[in-house]
Design a protein around this motif. Structure first.
Motif, short mmCIF file in Angstrom:
data_model
loop_
_atom_site.label_atom_id
_atom_site.label_comp_id
_atom_site.label_asym_id
_atom_site.label_seq_id
_atom_site.Cartn_x
_atom_site.Cartn_y
_atom_site.Cartn_z
N GLU A 129 1.29 -0.56 -15.45
CA GLU A 129 2.42 0.26 -15.02
C GLU A 129 2.53 1.57 -15.80
O GLU A 129 3.08 2.54 -15.31
CB GLU A 129 3.70 -0.57 -15.15
N ILE A 130 2.04 1.59 -17.03
CA ILE A 130 2.16 2.82 -17.83
C ILE A 130 0.89 3.66 -17.77
O ILE A 130 0.72 4.61 -18.54
CB ILE A 130 2.55 2.54 -19.30
N ALA A 131 0.01 3.33 -16.82
CA ALA A 131 -1.29 4.01 -16.77
C ALA A 131 -1.20 5.46 -16.29
O ALA A 131 -2.18 6.20 -16.37
CB ALA A 131 -2.27 3.23 -15.90
N ILE B 76 2.70 5.62 -1.15
CA ILE B 76 1.63 4.68 -1.51
C ILE B 76 2.24 3.37 -2.01
O ILE B 76 1.75 2.29 -1.69
CB ILE B 76 0.70 5.28 -2.58
N ASN B 77 3.33 3.47 -2.77
CA ASN B 77 3.96 2.25 -3.26
C ASN B 77 4.60 1.44 -2.14
O ASN B 77 4.66 0.21 -2.22
CB ASN B 77 5.00 2.57 -4.35
N GLU B 78 5.08 2.11 -1.11
CA GLU B 78 5.60 1.37 0.05
C GLU B 78 4.48 0.59 0.72
O GLU B 78 4.69 -0.53 1.17
CB GLU B 78 6.29 2.32 1.03
N LEU B 79 3.32 1.19 0.78
CA LEU B 79 2.16 0.49 1.35
C LEU B 79 1.85 -0.75 0.53
O LEU B 79 1.59 -1.82 1.07
CB LEU B 79 0.92 1.39 1.32
N ILE B 80 1.83 -0.56 -0.80
CA ILE B 80 1.47 -1.67 -1.69
C ILE B 80 2.44 -2.83 -1.51
O ILE B 80 2.04 -3.99 -1.50
CB ILE B 80 1.44 -1.21 -3.16
N SER B 81 3.73 -2.52 -1.34
CA SER B 81 4.68 -3.63 -1.28
C SER B 81 4.90 -4.15 0.14
O SER B 81 5.69 -5.06 0.34
CB SER B 81 6.00 -3.23 -1.94
N SER B 82 4.17 -3.62 1.10
CA SER B 82 4.32 -4.12 2.47
C SER B 82 3.56 -5.42 2.67
O SER B 82 2.34 -5.49 2.48
CB SER B 82 3.82 -3.06 3.47
N LYS B 83 4.29 -6.45 3.07
CA LYS B 83 3.68 -7.75 3.27
C LYS B 83 2.73 -7.73 4.46
O LYS B 83 1.63 -8.28 4.42
CB LYS B 83 4.81 -8.77 3.53
N ILE B 84 3.15 -7.06 5.49
CA ILE B 84 2.32 -7.05 6.70
C ILE B 84 0.99 -6.32 6.44
O ILE B 84 -0.06 -6.73 6.91
CB ILE B 84 3.08 -6.46 7.90
N ILE B 85 1.05 -5.26 5.66
CA ILE B 85 -0.19 -4.54 5.34
C ILE B 85 -1.11 -5.46 4.52
O ILE B 85 -2.30 -5.56 4.79
CB ILE B 85 0.11 -3.23 4.57
N LEU B 86 -0.53 -6.13 3.56
CA LEU B 86 -1.34 -7.01 2.72
C LEU B 86 -1.98 -8.12 3.56
O LEU B 86 -3.15 -8.44 3.39
CB LEU B 86 -0.46 -7.62 1.62
N GLU B 87 -1.22 -8.68 4.46
CA GLU B 87 -1.75 -9.81 5.24
C GLU B 87 -2.71 -9.39 6.34
O GLU B 87 -3.73 -10.03 6.56
CB GLU B 87 -0.58 -10.61 5.82
N ASP B 101 -1.86 6.83 -9.89
CA ASP B 101 -1.22 6.02 -10.93
C ASP B 101 0.13 5.56 -10.40
O ASP B 101 0.62 6.08 -9.39
CB ASP B 101 -1.07 6.83 -12.21
N PRO B 102 0.77 4.62 -11.07
CA PRO B 102 2.00 4.02 -10.54
C PRO B 102 3.12 5.03 -10.27
O PRO B 102 3.91 4.82 -9.36
CB PRO B 102 2.43 3.04 -11.63
#
Lengths: 158, 283, 764
Positions: A129-131, B76-87, B101-102
């Motif tokens: 997270e801090i990267a 990008i973070n919305e993509l990461i947390s999307s369940k449907i995208i992951l599945e 980066d985050p």
């Protein structure tokens, strides 16, 4: 050059000031005396200018000041108003996570935004997270220690 | 002195009107992770910044009739947390997790990554392997372009200056469900890719029904390796075939040497990334 | 002495809270009414004749207040000095040229200065200065630059600016006695300090016509150099040093201070000047690249008999600290080993690349990379394990350094630290991934702390006990982030028995704080620590003298602690410190003291054959790593990293660990990813997206093992640790790569591509 009047709540206090179309939030904040927001690269590549905008950590050098219009901004100076903010500051001090201190505001803010969302991360998650925030002094170990100590405390309280 | 203006349209239509009027004097801004550095370096000199971040209609991930529609302002973070995208589209989640980066992932958008059209655009590669369609609108007009035809040169797309990307769409399908993204960079975070590669595979009883392979940082634009795809179609997947395909991948990519890596390493590593991806998908 | 209460405890640093709260003001976190913005025009060519400079358009531009070129600078050419108090001879003093005149030597060299009402105006107007160049061929390779007839970078008849030598025994006989000889060439690149705070500052003229410069500098003694440039008496220039956002040697040379002083002197207004990240990378110093040719001979049992080394370094376009750095490299060239026959020659050469100067490790990391790679190769060829070959050959207490013959009288911890670091790695980790191979590597080394003894180094510190029992310290000490300032507080708190919270320190001001010398050479804990100790003990002595009278106890039986003066054999009997203070004040006993601590002084050595004491003392350490190499991609993941040093005494273990952890990651970047790529004088990596330093995702959690022998020259037996901590990690990593996949990488950084090329030969 056209001036735009904008308004935002910074650390809980209202600020009305002018900006220009292409002024970054970083420059705007520093120009208005928020020197605690550090400038390391102005390209989004170091994370020293991180602030919390509407609850999310953002790099203020790659955010337009105008994009923060009517929004809530928190810098390191506002962290004392949050229990988590104070705990993180205390922990950074206690664990020796601060050397030159230039990355510290960004590090604490990114940790605050993250722990708000995920209060009990493991060390690996903290490291990931801090990267986006560079530190040239510490080798990151003590920064991870400091954030993890707060996470551990959160765990105990749950 | 430079004269630069800012506008934050309240509706998509208003945005399109501004673009129609200002054309290449305008620069659309959203996540800003490229626009602000480019302004600072004077790589671009727009006269008006059109901030579309408040346009709710361009946000969100929608499922409809066997398709997924991504609003271009999806972060990008919305993509990461999307369940449907992951599945359903794991290749996209994997790529999103390796994106910048985050913190930057909080603001950088899918649409921004595409229109910036960097050869190293990390999201373009999985979207290519998902066979995504780009939905484009201009005042009183719309069109759809397959992503494969979207990029034209480093930093350039088929997008006209009065047009706006309004959606990115791809199908719900077996092949899209089975994907793998690989990246090699100079470091593990905040890394501009040396090479990326995405594979989506549909196979049954060891035979490849369909395969899509996309690569980044190995050509003037992110690209599909259609030659290798064609070669692999309907073939039995085995070690020899993979080895043959690895060589073909290395030949089909078209990289340059730069400060990050040489052409030779990029060709070589593309083959390796392909091999790793296919091995993971086939196991 | 009674038990230590504050020294040796992992306490929070004095400056930590201000940093955690964002209250600390760095150099440019400051503004003044009517302040102007300064900007520097940098050369577009690495080598060119300046035909003409036309500043008219810029001067006419609305809002521009001053434009300066070389002709406007009172003394544009002086010499580089670094706060030394002894005459060291011309060989060490290079040309310091403020603004390029007639000829440019590197891309990024300053040509003109400008001050304007706003930053935007300054940025726009700087481009209106018209410079007509006539490009010259230049020379970019130090070996080429050494050849007769090479393009001359400067105005003298050779590009070689310094040569050093060391010799002992008979090198030819040595190689005849050897059973095995290894000969190879190693290369290291330019690297950047990459401190997060770029070079920046603010200057103004005060009511006494003194030019004040608020800047983060490791060497505030440069106020004299700035005064010399302006032709002012030294007492008319004042540095007000701030805490630095990192230094690592990069703020050891003058950075923006001269420009600030000139602009404020010219405009009579306050001026701010901040380097962008790009300017920081393009225009300021880098770590020296070296080409190192080594030949090492050993007996079958692993015993070293001969070492010959030729080191060539790229000084870039101006000398700056190059001669000094090369002297360090020369002394370090044979590492921490006993070798009877030695011959080392070092050449420092000007090129039209960006200039090179101090960078954490100061000439040690470069030869360390070479000789520790060779030691590993020897171990491999002789089938001796890496720890054993080092144990057989390393220096021990009472032995002498092979290059200079300086004898070590105190404990030499090398065998101990090597073993501890190596053992801490444990058994190799098993990894299931079929593409990954695990390897372990070790390196040991020594590095001096304290400045070269022929510089006659000293430090001063002032301590004052207030009537309420609080303490004020004044010290010129600059703090680059390592906690230099806090260490002084800790020492004074310990000695005078007060908590850290009762101490207030003023630092880094050339007018008001006693000069403490440079924050370089890993010298502050040693030098200024001793000065603070001396001052505090003097006050302590006076307090105890008075208390003894009042308590009717012999002074020998009294000690200070917890704000009391205590009878040693009966701690319940005490005098509150405040009472002693009152009594001293009433009697006119001085409760303040300014003390000076001097390091050992020697004569300037014969530079062609350096013998004897050059440095006051050395820190000994070992670093061990475990890595996994991806055999197909060449990617290296560092799994474990152990740093073990004899730090003498850890005044603040948290800070010492911080140096060791941070130093080892600084070295990890050098080993695996960092390189300022300069091609034909043009920097191709001008930003943080091209100049890559490690993120948290790239590093293991470094482990620090502290050995505390108490044998150092610093207060309480402390040694220095800042620079040593980063100086041998690169060879440890290279050796681990060899251990994992059997390829020896001989040039840094060990990128995935380099590893794969070495592993597989050509691609495809």
């Amino acid at each position: 050059m056209e001036e735009y009047k904008i308004e935002m709540k910074i650390n809980g206090e209202r600020l009305v000031a002018t900006t220009q179309a292409d002024e970054s939030l970083l420059k705007f904040l520093r120009r208005n005396g928020f020197f605690e927001v550090k400038c390391g690269c102005e390209k989004g590549e170091c994370g020293t200018c991180t602030v919390i905008l509407q609850g999310k950590a953002v790099k203020s050098c790659i955010t337009l000041a105008l994009q923060a219009n009517n929004k809530e901004v928190w810098t390191i100076r506002g962290m004392e108003k949050f229990e988590l903010g104070r705990k993180l500051q205390e922990s950074f001090v206690q664990y020796g996570a601060i050397q030159c201190g230039f990355c510290t505001p960004g590090m604490i803010l990114v940790a605050k935004a993250y722990l708000d969302k995920n209060p009990i991360p493991d060390r690996k998650e903290i490291k990931r997270e801090i990267a986006g925030n560079l530190c040239r002094c510490t080798g990151y170990k003590k920064i991870i220690d400091a954030i993890y100590a707060v996470a551990e405390e959160n765990k105990k309280m749950n | 002195m430079k004269q630069i203006k800012y506008i934050s349209p309240r509706t998509k239509e208003e945005a399109l009107e501004v673009l129609q009027q200002e054309k290449d004097r305008a620069c659309i801004v959203a996540g800003c992770s490229n626009v602000l550095p480019n302004l600072k370096d004077k790589k671009i000199a727009p006269q008006i910044l059109v901030d579309i971040t408040t346009l709710e209609s361009l946000k969100g991930i929608f499922k409809k009739e066997g398709k997924i529609l991504l609003g271009p302002l999806t972060t990008i973070n919305e993509l990461i947390s999307s369940k449907i995208i992951l599945e359903e589209y794991p290749v996209l989640t994997q790529a999103a997790r390796e994106f910048a980066d985050p913190i930057v992932r909080n603001t950088a958008t899918v649409g921004g990554n595409l229109v910036t059209a960097s050869p190293a655009a990390d999201l373009a590669v999985p979207l290519l392997s998902l066979d995504a369609i780009v939905k484009i609108e201009s005042l009183g007009d719309k069109r759809e372009v397959n992503l494969i035809n979207f990029f034209t040169a480093p930093g350039e797309t088929i997008l006209n200056s009065h047009e706006l990307v309004v959606g990115i769409e791809f199908k719900q399908s077996d092949i899209n469900k089975n994907g793998c993204f690989m990246k090699i960079g100079q470091r593990k975070a905040m890394a501009i890719s040396i090479a990326t590669l995405a594979v989506n595979l549909d196979w049954k009883e060891n035979t490849i029904n369909q395969i899509r392979i996309a690569a980044g940082s190995v050509a003037p634009t992110p690209l599909r390796l259609t030659g290798v795809e064609e070669f692999l179609k309907n073939k039995k997947l085995n070690q020899e075939l993979i080895e043959e395909a690895v060589i073909k991948v290395s030949k089909e990519v078209n990289p340059i040497s730069d400060i990050r890596a040489s052409e030779g390493y990029r060709r070589y590593i593309s083959g390796i990334l392909f091999k790793r991806a296919i091995e993971r998908l086939a196991n | 002495m009674s038990q230590l209460k504050i020294i040796g405890k992992p306490i929070s640093r004095d400056d930590a809270w201000a940093k955690a709260k964002g209250e600390l003001k760095y150099a440019d976190d400051f503004s003044l009414p009517g302040m102007l913005y300064g900007k520097v025009l940098h050369s577009k060519y690495p080598a060119a004749k300046i035909i003409s400079i036309n500043t008219e358009k810029a001067k006419q531009f609305s809002g521009v207040r001053a434009v300066l070129t070389a002709g406007d600078v009172p003394h544009n050419e002086t010499v580089t000095r670094f706060g030394q108090s002894s005459e060291v001879g011309k060989g060490f003093e290079g040309l310091y040229r403020v603004l390029a005149d007639k000829k440019v030597r590197f891309m990024g060299e300053a040509i003109a200065l400008l001050a304007a009402d706003t930053e935007e105006i300054a940025e726009e107007a700087i481009n209106l200065i018209e410079v007509e160049y006539e490009p010259l061929p230049g020379v970019f390779d130090p070996v080429e630059a050494m050849q007769p007839g090479a393009y001359l970078v400067g105005e003298v008849d050779s590009n070689i600016i310094a040569q050093f030598g060391c010799a002992q025994g008979d090198i030819e006989r040595g190689f005849k006695e050897a059973d095995i000889i290894i000969e190879d060439t190693y290369k290291v690149p330019f690297v950047d300090h990459a401190y997060l705070e770029t070079e920046s500052g603010i200057a103004w003229i005060d009511e006494n016509s003194v030019i004040n410069i608020r800047v983060g500098s490791q060497v505030i003694e440069h106020f004299r150099d700035v005064a010399d440039v302006l032709g002012l008496p030294h007492n008319r220039v004042r540095y007000r040093g701030t805490m630095m956002g990192g230094g690592f040697g990069g703020k050891e040379d003058i950075t923006v201070e001269t420009y600030l002083a000139l602009l404020t002197w010219k405009t009579k207004k306050p001026v701010r000047l901040v380097y962008s990240r790009e300017e920081s990378i393009l225009c300021h110093s880098k770590r020296h690249p070296f080409i190192m040719h080594y030949k090492v001979g050993a007996k079958k049992d692993g015993k070293l008999v001969a070492l010959e080394a030729e080191l060539i370094s790229d000084a870039g376009a101006y000398p700056y600290l190059s001669p000094w750095v090369n002297l360090y490299a020369t002394v370090n060239a044979a590492g921490p080993y006993c070798i009877p026959h030695i011959k080392v020659n070092t050449y420092c050469v000007l090129t039209n690349n960006t200039f090179t100067s101090a960078n954490r490790g100061f000439g040690a990391p470069q030869p360390n990379m070479a000789y520790e790679s060779i030691m590993d190769e020897l171990a491999h060829q002789l089938s001796i394990n890496p720890l054993e070959i080092r144990r057989i050959n390393c220096l021990t207490t009472g032995k002498a350094l092979s290059t200079t013959g300086q004898t070590f009288k105190t404990y030499v911890a090398l065998p101990e630290v090597a073993e501890k670091a190596w053992e801490a790695l444990g058994n190799p980790t098993r990894i299931k991934d079929k593409y990954k191979k695990v390897g372990q590597g070790l390196a040991i080394g020594l590095m001096s702390y304290g400045r070269m003894t022929f510089l006659h180094d000293s430090s001063r510190c002032y301590v004052r006990l207030e009537s309420d029992g609080s303490i004020l310290i004044r010290s010129g000490i600059p703090d680059l982030g390592g906690g230099q300032v806090s260490i002084l507080c800790q020492i004074v708190a310990e000695e005078l028995g007060v908590p850290m919270s009762k101490i207030n320190i003023y630092y880094s001001d050339t007018a008001l704080t006693p000069l403490a010398g440079t924050t370089t050479a890993t010298r502050q804990t040693y030098m200024s620590g001793n000065a603070a100790l001396k001052a505090a003990r003097e006050i302590k002595k006076r307090l105890i003298y008075k208390a003894a009278q009042m308590m009717n106890v012999h002074t020998d039986n009294l000690d200070i602690g917890e704000e009391k003066i205590i009878v040693k054999y009966k701690p319940s009997q005490y005098l509150p410190l405040i009472e002693a203070i009152k009594a001293c004040n009433a009697d006119g006993i001085e409760l303040f003291c300014e003390a000076q601590f001097n390091g050992p002084f020697t004569m300037t050595p014969d530079l062609s054959n350096i013998r004897g004491m050059i440095f006051p003392d050395f820190t000994f350490g070992a670093q061990a790593v475990e890595i996994a190499v991806d055999i197909e991609t060449g990617e290296v993941e560092v799994l474990k990293l152990v740093t073990c040093y004899d730090v003498g005494k850890a005044i603040n273990p948290l800070s010492v660990e911080g140096q060791m952890e941070g130093g080892s990651i600084y070295g990890l970047g050098y080993a695996l990813m960092e390189e300022v790529i300069i091609k034909d004088g043009v920097t191709l990596t001008p930003s943080f997206s091209e100049y890559i330093i490690p993120t948290s995702a790239d590093v293991p959690e470094a482990k620090a093992i502290l050995v505390e022998s108490g044998g150092g020259l610093g207060p309480y037996g402390a040694k220095g640790i800042g620079e040593p901590a980063c100086s041998i990690i690169a060879p440890a990593i290279l050796n681990a790569i060899y251990n994992a996949v059997g390829v020896r990488i001989k040039s840094l950084p060990a990128t995935p591509e380099k590893i794969i090329r070495t592993l597989k030969g050509q691609f495809n």
